[in-house]
Design a protein around this motif. Structure first.
Motif, PDB file in Angstrom:
ATOM      1  N   PRO A 166     -14.563 -19.088  50.086  1.00  0.00           N
ATOM      2  CA  PRO A 166     -15.578 -19.765  49.265  1.00  0.00           C
ATOM      3  C   PRO A 166     -16.413 -20.794  50.006  1.00  0.00           C
ATOM      4  CG  PRO A 166     -13.346 -20.345  48.542  1.00  0.00           C
ATOM      5  CD  PRO A 166     -13.196 -19.328  49.620  1.00  0.00           C
ATOM      6  N   ASP A 167     -15.899 -21.312  51.101  1.00  0.00           N
ATOM      7  CA  ASP A 167     -16.668 -22.324  51.837  1.00  0.00           C
ATOM      8  C   ASP A 167     -16.306 -22.262  53.322  1.00  0.00           C
ATOM      9  OD1 ASP A 167     -14.151 -23.469  51.923  1.00  0.00           O
ATOM     10  OD2 ASP A 167     -14.582 -24.917  50.343  1.00  0.00           O
ATOM     11  N   ALA A 193     -22.917 -14.888  59.166  1.00  0.00           N
ATOM     12  CA  ALA A 193     -21.794 -14.480  58.314  1.00  0.00           C
ATOM     13  C   ALA A 193     -20.545 -15.329  58.567  1.00  0.00           C
ATOM     14  CB  ALA A 193     -21.481 -13.001  58.528  1.00  0.00           C
ATOM     15  N   LYS A 230     -18.966 -15.515  62.023  1.00  0.00           N
ATOM     16  CA  LYS A 230     -18.172 -15.026  63.152  1.00  0.00           C
ATOM     17  C   LYS A 230     -17.828 -16.160  64.124  1.00  0.00           C
ATOM     18  CE  LYS A 230     -21.516 -12.086  64.173  1.00  0.00           C
ATOM     19  NZ  LYS A 230     -22.442 -12.419  63.079  1.00  0.00           N
TER      20      LYS A 230
END
Ligand code: ADP
Ligand code: MG
Length: 171
Positions: free
Chosen positions: A13-14, A43, A45
């Protein structure tokens, strides 16, 4: 004999949740492991890799390897190579750079943008696919070797398969 694929999914979620997954993954590493970090720009990574490397005991900065292509760490008696092939124009650049020798039984390799070196970079033991989910992220892990499967099993025994990696106390 073909062993069944071992997978796990984590809601992130965070940013702290992504970092926590990286920290947990750090406890499940073994020499020789190749981990692909897939997913769009932003995203998470590098966020995950950075948390993993810090959790292994690296105190200095963890730079994104976007420009250098690889950053090298010697931590927790592991050689850890963090690659980012985003800037490759062709997969053969992997071979030209001599990166093949970094992938050996004594090292752990984390690879961002592995698809840019497709066919040249060795196949992974574990894929971590990160994707946007609204403002949050979801991580899907897929093992493709015994080594990768044992990594997911260690991870899920400490977090729980399919269970959110959410910050305690937050909705
Ligand atoms: P990548 O390496 O995939 O391009 P980065 O890790 O550099 O991505 O950047 C990810 C961005 O998304 C950072 O700004 C980070 O704060 C944010 N972020 C990471 N994980 C989450 C998450 N689970 N939810 C929301 N934002 C996140
Ligand atoms: Mg990155």
């Amino acid at each position: 004999m073909h062993s069944p694929d071992v997978t796990a999914v984590f809601d992130l979620p965070d940013e702290a949740a992504t970092q926590r997954l990286g920290e947990k993954l750090a406890t499940a590493l073994q020499p020789g492991l190749v981990i692909f970090l897939d997913g769009d720009l932003g995203a998470g990574k590098t966020t995950l890799a950075r948390a993993l490397i810090r959790a292994l005991g690296h105190n200095g900065p963890v730079k994104s390897p976007t420009y250098a292509l690889v950053e090298v760490y010697v931590v927790s008696s592991l050689y850890l190579y963090h690659f980012d092939f985003y800037r490759f124009e062709s997969p053969e650049e992997f071979l030209d750079a001599g990166f093949g020798e970094y992938f050996n039984d004594a090292s752990v390799c984390l690879v961002e943008w592995p698809e840019k070196a497709a066919g040249c970079v060795p196949l992974p033991d574990l894929r971590v696919h990160l994707q946007h989910s609204g403002a949050a992220r979801v991580a899907e892990l897929l093992a493709s070797s015994e080594r990768g499967a044992s990594c997911i099993k260690t991870l899920t025994s400490t977090i729980g398969a399919g269970i959110s990696c959410a910050t305690p106390g937050r909705p």
